[in-house]
Design an enzyme around this catalytic site. Structure first.
Site, PDB file in Angstrom:
ATOM      1  N   ASP A   1       0.805  -1.225   0.000  1.00  0.00           N
ATOM      2  CA  ASP A   1       0.000   0.000   0.000  1.00  0.00           C
ATOM      3  C   ASP A   1       0.838   1.276   0.000  1.00  0.00           C
ATOM      4  O   ASP A   1       0.414   2.299   0.524  1.00  0.00           O
ATOM      5  CB  ASP A   1      -0.963   0.048   1.209  1.00  0.00           C
ATOM      6  CG  ASP A   1      -1.813  -1.196   1.307  1.00  0.00           C
ATOM      7  OD1 ASP A   1      -2.274  -1.668   0.253  1.00  0.00           O
ATOM      8  OD2 ASP A   1      -2.006  -1.702   2.432  1.00  0.00           O
TER       9      ASP A   1
ATOM     10  N   LYS B   1       2.437   2.211  -5.109  1.00  0.00           N
ATOM     11  CA  LYS B   1       3.217   1.756  -6.276  1.00  0.00           C
ATOM     12  C   LYS B   1       2.470   2.021  -7.579  1.00  0.00           C
ATOM     13  O   LYS B   1       3.079   2.338  -8.597  1.00  0.00           O
ATOM     14  CB  LYS B   1       3.487   0.240  -6.174  1.00  0.00           C
ATOM     15  CG  LYS B   1       4.359  -0.147  -5.005  1.00  0.00           C
ATOM     16  CD  LYS B   1       4.538  -1.645  -4.927  1.00  0.00           C
ATOM     17  CE  LYS B   1       3.345  -2.394  -4.386  1.00  0.00           C
ATOM     18  NZ  LYS B   1       2.984  -2.119  -3.001  1.00  0.00           N
TER      19      LYS B   1
ATOM     20  N   GLY C   1      -4.169  -4.150  -4.950  1.00  0.00           N
ATOM     21  CA  GLY C   1      -5.188  -3.312  -5.583  1.00  0.00           C
ATOM     22  C   GLY C   1      -4.675  -1.904  -5.685  1.00  0.00           C
ATOM     23  O   GLY C   1      -3.954  -1.454  -4.815  1.00  0.00           O
ATOM     24  N   HIS C   2      -4.951  -1.268  -6.793  1.00  0.00           N
ATOM     25  CA  HIS C   2      -4.621   0.147  -6.830  1.00  0.00           C
ATOM     26  C   HIS C   2      -5.686   0.943  -7.568  1.00  0.00           C
ATOM     27  O   HIS C   2      -6.392   0.429  -8.413  1.00  0.00           O
ATOM     28  CB  HIS C   2      -3.221   0.410  -7.367  1.00  0.00           C
ATOM     29  CG  HIS C   2      -2.882  -0.366  -8.585  1.00  0.00           C
ATOM     30  ND1 HIS C   2      -2.053  -1.450  -8.567  1.00  0.00           N
ATOM     31  CD2 HIS C   2      -3.279  -0.224  -9.855  1.00  0.00           C
ATOM     32  CE1 HIS C   2      -1.957  -1.936  -9.778  1.00  0.00           C
ATOM     33  NE2 HIS C   2      -2.691  -1.213 -10.580  1.00  0.00           N
TER      34      HIS C   2
ATOM     35  N   GLN D   1       2.405  -5.949  -2.954  1.00  0.00           N
ATOM     36  CA  GLN D   1       2.715  -6.017  -1.521  1.00  0.00           C
ATOM     37  C   GLN D   1       4.056  -5.315  -1.240  1.00  0.00           C
ATOM     38  O   GLN D   1       4.376  -4.372  -1.943  1.00  0.00           O
ATOM     39  CB  GLN D   1       2.708  -7.466  -1.016  1.00  0.00           C
ATOM     40  CG  GLN D   1       1.315  -8.105  -0.999  1.00  0.00           C
ATOM     41  CD  GLN D   1       0.920  -8.723  -2.317  1.00  0.00           C
ATOM     42  OE1 GLN D   1       1.693  -9.426  -2.943  1.00  0.00           O
ATOM     43  NE2 GLN D   1      -0.302  -8.473  -2.754  1.00  0.00           N
TER      44      GLN D   1
HETATM   45  P1  IMP Z   1      -2.767 -12.665   1.722  1.00  0.00           P
HETATM   46  O1  IMP Z   1      -1.761 -12.111   0.777  1.00  0.00           O
HETATM   47  O2  IMP Z   1      -4.180 -12.401   1.331  1.00  0.00           O
HETATM   48  O3  IMP Z   1      -2.517 -14.118   2.042  1.00  0.00           O
HETATM   49  O4  IMP Z   1      -2.564 -11.898   3.126  1.00  0.00           O
HETATM   50  C1  IMP Z   1      -1.380 -12.033   3.903  1.00  0.00           C
HETATM   51  C2  IMP Z   1      -0.989 -10.712   4.562  1.00  0.00           C
HETATM   52  O5  IMP Z   1      -0.570  -9.822   3.531  1.00  0.00           O
HETATM   53  C3  IMP Z   1      -2.123 -10.005   5.287  1.00  0.00           C
HETATM   54  O6  IMP Z   1      -1.585  -9.303   6.392  1.00  0.00           O
HETATM   55  C4  IMP Z   1      -2.647  -9.023   4.260  1.00  0.00           C
HETATM   56  O7  IMP Z   1      -3.285  -7.925   4.852  1.00  0.00           O
HETATM   57  C5  IMP Z   1      -1.350  -8.617   3.600  1.00  0.00           C
HETATM   58  N1  IMP Z   1      -1.527  -8.137   2.221  1.00  0.00           N
HETATM   59  C6  IMP Z   1      -1.727  -8.893   1.110  1.00  0.00           C
HETATM   60  N2  IMP Z   1      -1.814  -8.106   0.031  1.00  0.00           N
HETATM   61  C7  IMP Z   1      -1.628  -6.845   0.451  1.00  0.00           C
HETATM   62  C8  IMP Z   1      -1.567  -5.584  -0.220  1.00  0.00           C
HETATM   63  O8  IMP Z   1      -1.676  -5.470  -1.453  1.00  0.00           O
HETATM   64  N3  IMP Z   1      -1.371  -4.506   0.579  1.00  0.00           N
HETATM   65  C9  IMP Z   1      -1.198  -4.594   1.915  1.00  0.00           C
HETATM   66  N4  IMP Z   1      -1.235  -5.752   2.585  1.00  0.00           N
HETATM   67  C10 IMP Z   1      -1.444  -6.862   1.851  1.00  0.00           C
END
Ligand code: IMP
Length: 435
Positions: free
Chosen positions: A13, A16, A40-41, A223
């Site tokens: 977040d 990017k 997501g953006h 991420q």
């Molecule tokens: P997952 O990727 O859905 O398995 O989530 C694992 C961890 O990564 C959790 O803490 C999510 O909130 C975090 N996470 C996954 N994708 C994002 C993102 O795009 N931005 C921020 N946190 C993310």
């Protein structure tokens, strides 16, 4: 040549999307190399708001090749909806390419993600529940279904059967769910496959050919470094490698095909989901930053945890990514604060102090940021288009950050608009090399 990787240097977040969008304007190919629709953006174009989860934001530049690399996990329903949404709004999607080797998120991956989190209860990771972890788990277990499998009904059905077999126990609560019916699932995914077929390609080769004719390639990360499955705050991480090195495996290129690595970092720090956060704020200031920065998840809408910029973690992110440029976003959110703090060390239990990001999870969990105070600024900075336009204290803040981590600034975000950004000579250097 050249290729630039744009990666998150915090917990995701960082903004990017906006940077990729700007560089994409001058690039030939943008390729995502990991993650899925957990990312997501939001991009604002002439007043129109676009929310994308899988397709690189470069798609809004007509003619740009936007690839979903083999390292990405693809939910084909989400992808077809994204394509339809763009088409409805007149966006040309002919530049989209999907790696035939990317893995597919299946209905049971979503169920397993939900069930896994429910089972962990208070210890939950706080995943986005998009099935990301179970899909990567199947990939590693060699039970994954890939994009190319959508094109062959009998292979698809066999692979689904094989993948479902060891999951019977965990899927028992969903046994009656029509989404789990083998024939219906095969049919459904075949239909989605027909829709996606025109876009399926050898994305690694496309990137190689572009580099070979001196085009500019952007490797788009999702991420961030601290969510990386190996280098992040495990187990509170995502299920893929988010560091720049992952662009090699996830886009199908060699290390020498990445010439610049830009790390995107907010002028403060946020995190969604559970896990350690040494500079987290729990007072009204956190609410102020959340409100001013609009810190709510693009994918899940969850309020983000907010805190001061953590330079210990950023220096670590710079090292594990090999950053050559720093992109500081949302500097304007800090305008109006008398004093701005950054963590320059950690305080552990029993008086221990740390200069480097600790490898031991128990230490990171207990660490609190040792804060250094820097003078704030009051002036509106949204009109600044060069570092010299900034008030002295804002410029000093940026210099402090850049000096601490030993990485020069590439971009500085000074407002939400696309044009509210400062580009430094690092950006010009790359664009010049690509010209
Ligand atoms: P997952 O990727 O859905 O398995 O989530 C694992 C961890 O990564 C959790 O803490 C999510 O909130 C975090 N996470 C996954 N994708 C994002 C993102 O795009 N931005 C921020 N946190 C993310």
């Amino acid at each position: 040549m050249p290729g630039v990787a744009i990666v998150g240097a915090q917990w995701g977040d960082e903004g990017k999307g906006k940077v990729v969008d700007l560089v994409a304007e001058r690039s030939d190919v943008v390729i995502r190399f990991q993650g899925g629709n957990n990312a997501g953006h939001t991009i604002v174009r002439r007043g129109d708001v676009f929310k994308l989860h899988l397709i690189p934001s470069g798609i809004l530049h007509a003619g740009r090749i936007c690839a979903i690399g083999n390292g990405v996990v693809v939910n084909p329903r989400v992808l077809t909806e994204e394509i339809d949404g763009l088409k409805r709004r007149g966006v040309d999607t002919s530049g989209l390419r999907i790696s035939a080797n990317a893995h597919l998120i299946m209905p049971y991956h979503l169920m397993l993600d939900h069930a896994g989190e429910a089972k962990l209860g208070k210890l939950e990771i706080g995943t986005t529940r998009r099935g990301i972890g179970p899909c990567y788990a199947d990939k590693a277990a060699r039970l994954g279904i890939r994009v190319q499998d959508l094109l062959d009904e009998s292979i698809l059905k066999k692979k689904i059967m094989t993948a479902l077999d060891p999951k019977q126990q965990s899927l028992r609560p969903y046994a009656k769910d029509p989404l789990l019916d083998l024939h219906a699932m095969t049919e459904d995914y075949r239909t989605l496959g027909h829709r996606l077929e025109p876009y399926i390609a050898d994305t690694s080769r496309i990137v190689w050919e572009t580099l070979d004719r001196d085009g500019l390639v952007v490797y788009e990360g999702a991420q961030g470094a601290l969510l990386d499955i190996d280098q992040g705050t495990y187990p509170f991480v995502t299920s893929s490698n988010c560091v720049a090195g992952a662009a090699c495996a996830g886009a199908g290129v060699g290390p020498k095909d990445i010439h610049e690595v830009w790390g995107v970092v907010k002028a403060y720090q946020t995190r969604v989901g559970s896990g350690p956060f040494p500079t987290e704020l729990h007072d009204e200031l956190a609410d102020t930053i959340r409100a001013r920065g609009g810190e709510y998840g693009t994918t899940t809408g969850r309020p983000r945890r907010c805190g001061w910029l953590d330079l210990v973690a950023l220096r670590y992110a710079a090292r594990i990514n090999g950053l050559t440029g720093l992109v500081v976003t949302k500097l304007d959110v800090l305008t109006g604060l008398d004093t701005v703090y950054v963590a320059t060390g950690y305080l552990g239990s029993e008086g221990a102090t740390f200069d480097e990001f600790p490898y031991h999870q128990s230490i990171v969990h207990k660490a609190r940021g040792e804060l250094t105070a820097l003078p704030g600024w009051d002036e509106d900075i949204t009109g600044a288009r060069s570092l010299d336009d900034l008030p002295d204290n804002a410029r000093r803040y940026l210099e402090y950050v850049s000096d601490f981590v030993g990485v020069p600034l590439a971009f500085v975000g000074v407002g939400p608009g696309r044009e509210e950004i400062i580009a430094t000579e690092v950006v010009e250097g790359l664009m010049g090399a690509a010209a």
